[in-house]
Design a protein around this motif. Structure first.
Motif, PDB file in Angstrom:
ATOM      1  N   ASP A 263       1.271  -0.812  -0.158  1.00  0.00           N
ATOM      2  CA  ASP A 263      -0.160   0.128   0.418  1.00  0.00           C
ATOM      3  C   ASP A 263       0.957   1.629   0.252  1.00  0.00           C
ATOM      4  OD1 ASP A 263      -2.081   1.514   0.255  1.00  0.00           O
ATOM      5  OD2 ASP A 263      -2.041   1.840   2.067  1.00  0.00           O
ATOM      6  N   HIS A 264       0.817   2.757  -1.015  1.00  0.00           N
ATOM      7  CA  HIS A 264       1.219   3.252  -0.475  1.00  0.00           C
ATOM      8  C   HIS A 264       0.741   4.894  -1.297  1.00  0.00           C
ATOM      9  CE1 HIS A 264       0.141   2.530  -4.793  1.00  0.00           C
ATOM     10  NE2 HIS A 264       0.448   4.214  -5.088  1.00  0.00           N
ATOM     11  N   CYS A 265       0.844   6.250  -0.467  1.00  0.00           N
ATOM     12  CA  CYS A 265       0.078   6.957  -0.260  1.00  0.00           C
ATOM     13  C   CYS A 265       0.529   7.696  -2.294  1.00  0.00           C
ATOM     14  CB  CYS A 265       0.843   8.060   0.535  1.00  0.00           C
ATOM     15  SG  CYS A 265       0.546   9.836  -0.024  1.00  0.00           S
ATOM     16  N   HIS A 266      -0.623   7.611  -2.747  1.00  0.00           N
ATOM     17  CA  HIS A 266      -1.512   8.046  -4.457  1.00  0.00           C
ATOM     18  C   HIS A 266      -0.608   9.755  -3.874  1.00  0.00           C
ATOM     19  CE1 HIS A 266      -2.500   4.487  -6.336  1.00  0.00           C
ATOM     20  NE2 HIS A 266      -3.190   4.063  -4.360  1.00  0.00           N
ATOM     21  N   GLU A 267      -1.233  10.399  -3.157  1.00  0.00           N
ATOM     22  CA  GLU A 267      -0.521  11.871  -3.412  1.00  0.00           C
ATOM     23  C   GLU A 267       0.872  12.091  -3.487  1.00  0.00           C
ATOM     24  OE1 GLU A 267      -2.395  14.259  -0.194  1.00  0.00           O
ATOM     25  OE2 GLU A 267      -4.509  13.942  -1.467  1.00  0.00           O
ATOM     26  N   HIS A 268       2.216  11.512  -2.152  1.00  0.00           N
ATOM     27  CA  HIS A 268       3.118  11.550  -1.879  1.00  0.00           C
ATOM     28  C   HIS A 268       4.417   9.794  -2.874  1.00  0.00           C
ATOM     29  CE1 HIS A 268       1.073  13.700   0.835  1.00  0.00           C
ATOM     30  NE2 HIS A 268       2.343  15.060   0.359  1.00  0.00           N
ATOM     31  N   GLY A 269       3.569   9.433  -3.121  1.00  0.00           N
ATOM     32  CA  GLY A 269       4.182   8.196  -3.494  1.00  0.00           C
ATOM     33  C   GLY A 269       5.146   7.347  -2.595  1.00  0.00           C
ATOM     34  N   TYR A 270       4.936   7.796  -1.466  1.00  0.00           N
ATOM     35  CA  TYR A 270       5.427   6.965  -0.601  1.00  0.00           C
ATOM     36  C   TYR A 270       4.873   5.474  -0.375  1.00  0.00           C
ATOM     37  CZ  TYR A 270       8.793  10.615   0.281  1.00  0.00           C
ATOM     38  OH  TYR A 270       9.590  12.240   0.141  1.00  0.00           O
ATOM     39  N   VAL A 271       5.337   4.227   0.484  1.00  0.00           N
ATOM     40  CA  VAL A 271       5.056   3.448   0.610  1.00  0.00           C
ATOM     41  C   VAL A 271       5.125   3.427   2.103  1.00  0.00           C
ATOM     42  CG1 VAL A 271       5.772   0.484   1.121  1.00  0.00           C
ATOM     43  CG2 VAL A 271       6.580   1.750  -0.670  1.00  0.00           C
ATOM     44  N   ARG A 272       3.470   2.772   2.547  1.00  0.00           N
ATOM     45  CA  ARG A 272       3.069   2.288   3.883  1.00  0.00           C
ATOM     46  C   ARG A 272       3.094   1.513   4.420  1.00  0.00           C
ATOM     47  NH1 ARG A 272      -2.538   4.586   1.693  1.00  0.00           N
ATOM     48  NH2 ARG A 272      -2.505   6.423   1.918  1.00  0.00           N
ATOM     49  N   ALA A 273       2.406   0.722   4.153  1.00  0.00           N
ATOM     50  CA  ALA A 273       3.194  -0.875   4.552  1.00  0.00           C
ATOM     51  C   ALA A 273       3.070  -1.694   3.867  1.00  0.00           C
ATOM     52  CB  ALA A 273       3.117  -1.031   5.556  1.00  0.00           C
ATOM     53  N   PRO A 274       3.224  -3.299   3.513  1.00  0.00           N
ATOM     54  CA  PRO A 274       2.692  -4.260   2.957  1.00  0.00           C
ATOM     55  C   PRO A 274       1.433  -4.593   4.088  1.00  0.00           C
ATOM     56  CG  PRO A 274       4.462  -5.229   4.344  1.00  0.00           C
ATOM     57  CD  PRO A 274       4.332  -3.665   4.562  1.00  0.00           C
ATOM     58  N   VAL A 275       0.149  -4.991   3.407  1.00  0.00           N
ATOM     59  CA  VAL A 275      -0.976  -5.447   3.380  1.00  0.00           C
ATOM     60  C   VAL A 275      -1.757  -6.394   2.471  1.00  0.00           C
ATOM     61  CG1 VAL A 275      -1.350  -3.140   4.640  1.00  0.00           C
ATOM     62  CG2 VAL A 275      -2.305  -3.119   1.813  1.00  0.00           C
ATOM     63  N   CYS A 276      -2.687  -7.252   3.659  1.00  0.00           N
ATOM     64  CA  CYS A 276      -3.468  -7.580   2.540  1.00  0.00           C
ATOM     65  C   CYS A 276      -4.930  -7.691   1.815  1.00  0.00           C
ATOM     66  CB  CYS A 276      -4.453  -9.444   3.714  1.00  0.00           C
ATOM     67  SG  CYS A 276      -5.329  -8.226   4.652  1.00  0.00           S
ATOM     68  N   ARG A 431      12.578  16.539   0.253  1.00  0.00           N
ATOM     69  CA  ARG A 431      12.195  17.273  -0.486  1.00  0.00           C
ATOM     70  C   ARG A 431      11.088  16.141  -0.647  1.00  0.00           C
ATOM     71  NH1 ARG A 431      13.567  18.972  -6.774  1.00  0.00           N
ATOM     72  NH2 ARG A 431      10.892  19.402  -7.369  1.00  0.00           N
ATOM     73  N   PHE A 432       9.170  16.821  -0.660  1.00  0.00           N
ATOM     74  CA  PHE A 432       7.867  15.569  -1.532  1.00  0.00           C
ATOM     75  C   PHE A 432       8.279  15.671  -2.479  1.00  0.00           C
ATOM     76  CE2 PHE A 432       6.723  17.312   3.254  1.00  0.00           C
ATOM     77  CZ  PHE A 432       7.141  16.324   4.122  1.00  0.00           C
ATOM     78  N   ARG A 433       7.491  14.537  -3.307  1.00  0.00           N
ATOM     79  CA  ARG A 433       7.369  14.213  -4.467  1.00  0.00           C
ATOM     80  C   ARG A 433       5.892  13.328  -4.626  1.00  0.00           C
ATOM     81  NH1 ARG A 433      12.312  10.682  -6.616  1.00  0.00           N
ATOM     82  NH2 ARG A 433      11.292  10.730  -8.274  1.00  0.00           N
ATOM     83  N   PRO A 434       5.222  14.552  -4.842  1.00  0.00           N
ATOM     84  CA  PRO A 434       3.743  14.696  -4.806  1.00  0.00           C
ATOM     85  C   PRO A 434       3.558  13.850  -6.163  1.00  0.00           C
ATOM     86  CG  PRO A 434       3.844  17.140  -5.478  1.00  0.00           C
ATOM     87  CD  PRO A 434       5.503  16.019  -4.093  1.00  0.00           C
ATOM     88  N   VAL A 435       2.773  12.645  -6.381  1.00  0.00           N
ATOM     89  CA  VAL A 435       2.438  12.644  -7.385  1.00  0.00           C
ATOM     90  C   VAL A 435       2.019  12.543  -8.770  1.00  0.00           C
ATOM     91  CG1 VAL A 435       1.343   9.938  -8.426  1.00  0.00           C
ATOM     92  CG2 VAL A 435       2.763  10.097  -6.634  1.00  0.00           C
ATOM     93  N   VAL A 436      -0.046  13.728  -8.180  1.00  0.00           N
ATOM     94  CA  VAL A 436      -0.612  14.106  -8.724  1.00  0.00           C
ATOM     95  C   VAL A 436      -0.144  15.637  -8.520  1.00  0.00           C
ATOM     96  CG1 VAL A 436      -2.668  14.498  -9.055  1.00  0.00           C
ATOM     97  CG2 VAL A 436      -1.987  12.062  -7.831  1.00  0.00           C
TER      98      VAL A 436
END
Length: 447
Positions: A263-276, A431-436
């Protein structure tokens, strides 16, 4: 006529016909509906060395006379595990179709990839008579579960069809696929280049025939402890060993099911964690359009009953944590579900009960972008009002919504709030890297 299970042979081998009858009899009262021919109907192919029953791998063995058999104790254990599963028929998870879903046919005698398989079968409906009936007229099942009996089909705008299953069943099938993957990996490791159709572990039964153990030393799952913190999903997803690493973790949210996706943040592009798959689906906003979501009942789980777990998970993204906020769709849903709860009208229950029911279905949309918060505006409305009198409830500026969320976060999850903010973070990306960049443009949907 099905073969009878011989009394007193609970530790021995039984033929497939008897195993089918035993499974059906033991799971008659299960909350999860089961199929009656799990060893002999598609997608089961017991000749490959195993059959999935619920979340358990049950190994098969070819006896000296050429007859395939299975250990009765394993069938009983699988049935007991399935009977212990509790199912809420109203807690549904969308299983397809999704945009970008793989269309390639999969080998049904190997990994199920059950979501693609179910979607593929359902998309055949109406095309020909073979879609109504499987080859030979046999019923189709997944891991011994008769999924067709509990499938829910929803239609949007009269054309787009989506399919849903109870969350308990989705978790069960995800666990089955994970168990199958581990079983095959262990078999290949143990036998090198030999075919996995050979029994992986052989032992002599009391009567001299061979039996097979389903306990192939599958790798034990480990809890996720932030090993991927601060990494970009775009870079990590390209690494060839990422899927293997993800499969070795327990879901970081529910901490019970095996992880399946990052799972990852679609705004900033960073991984959150592995999820089911179940948690990943629960967290996904129910988009009507790129800037419009329906605030469905699953937000009760996210913002009411398991709030701290989800807030902690969302704030694994350094961007969200530094700004003490949530991605725009999640913040919009929170605003409608929590901040505007008192504004939602209620109506008298038409069945005569004194209780009043919330009006219609909440929907929240936005104009502008979270990257230009001064011009971003959230609009909370009610659809499908019985009286037709309620539409827009309120409009809230993005900055005000974010400020309200920060206050609520400090009251609801103090530990999460204490770690938030740019002045309280160690190792914050420079520096944050927003995806959108802007959700108001064409083709710039967040999801």
């Amino acid at each position: 006529m099905p073969e009878r299970v011989i009394p007193g042979r609970s530790g021995g081998l039984i033929p497939w016909g008897a195993a089918d009858a035993l499974w059906a009899g033991l799971t008659t009262g299960s909350a999860v509906p089961t199929a009656s021919a799990v060893f002999t109907c598609s997608p089961a192919d017991a000749g490959v060395g195993y059959v999935l029953l619920g979340g358990r791998v049950v190994a098969t063995v070819k006896a000296s006379g050429g007859q395939w058999s299975v250990a009765e104790t394993e069938v009983r254990r699988a049935a007991a595990e399935l009977n212990a599963v509790e199912m809420d028929c109203l807690d549904l998870v969308r299983i397809g179709p999704f945009r970008g879903a793989p269309k390639k046919e999969c080998n049904e005698t190997m990994l199920l990839h059950w979501r693609q398989r179910v979607t593929r079968e359902l998309q055949r409906l109406g095309e020909s008579e073979r879609a109504v009936r499987r080859e030979g007229g046999r019923a189709s099942h997944l891991a011994g579960i008769d999924w067709r009996r509990i499938l829910v089909e929803q239609t949007r705008d009269g054309t787009a069809r989506t399919w849903w299953l109870p969350r308990a069943v989705v978790r069960l099938l995800d666990a089955a696929e994970h168990a199958e993957t581990q079983w095959l990996q262990a078999a290949r490791t143990r036998h090198g280049n030999r075919a996995v159709t050979e029994p992986p572990l052989q032992a002599r039964a009391a009567d001299g025939r061979q039996t097979t153990s389903s306990d192939c030393g599958a790798a034990s799952l480990r809890p996720y402890n932030g090993e991927l913190q601060g990494q970009l999903y775009s870079a990590l997803s390209r690494k060839p060993d990422t899927s293997r690493k993800v499969a070795g973790w327990t879901c970081a949210v529910c901490r019970t099911a095996p992880a399946a996706v990052l799972d990852h943040c679609h705004e900033h592009g960073y991984v959150r964690a592995p999820v089911c798959h179940s948690c990943n689906t629960r967290e996904r906003p129910d988009h009507l359009y790129s800037n419009d979501i329906r605030v469905a009942s699953h937000y009760t789980h996210l913002f009411d009953t398991h709030t701290a777990d989800w807030l902690r998970h969302w704030h694994r993204c350094p961007g969200c944590r530094a700004r003490t906020t949530l991605p725009l769709p999640h913040l919009a849903a929170w605003t409608a579900h929590v901040a505007c709860r008192s504004l939602r009208p209620t109506h008298r229950d038409p069945r005569g009960s004194r209780a009043r029911k919330p009006c219609g279905v909440l929907r929240v949309s936005w104009t502008g972008s979270q990257n230009a918060p001064g011009s971003c505006l959230l609009t909370v409305a009610v659809d499908f009002c019985p009286s037709g009198t309620h539409r827009v409830l309120t409009q809230i500026a993005y900055r005000e919504a974010a400020q309200r969320f920060g206050t609520w976060l400090a009251e609801t999850a103090p530990a999460v709030a204490a770690a938030a903010g740019p002045d309280r973070l160690d190792g914050l990306p420079a520096r944050f890297r927003p995806v959108v960049a802007d959700t108001s443009g064409e083709g710039l949907a967040l999801f």
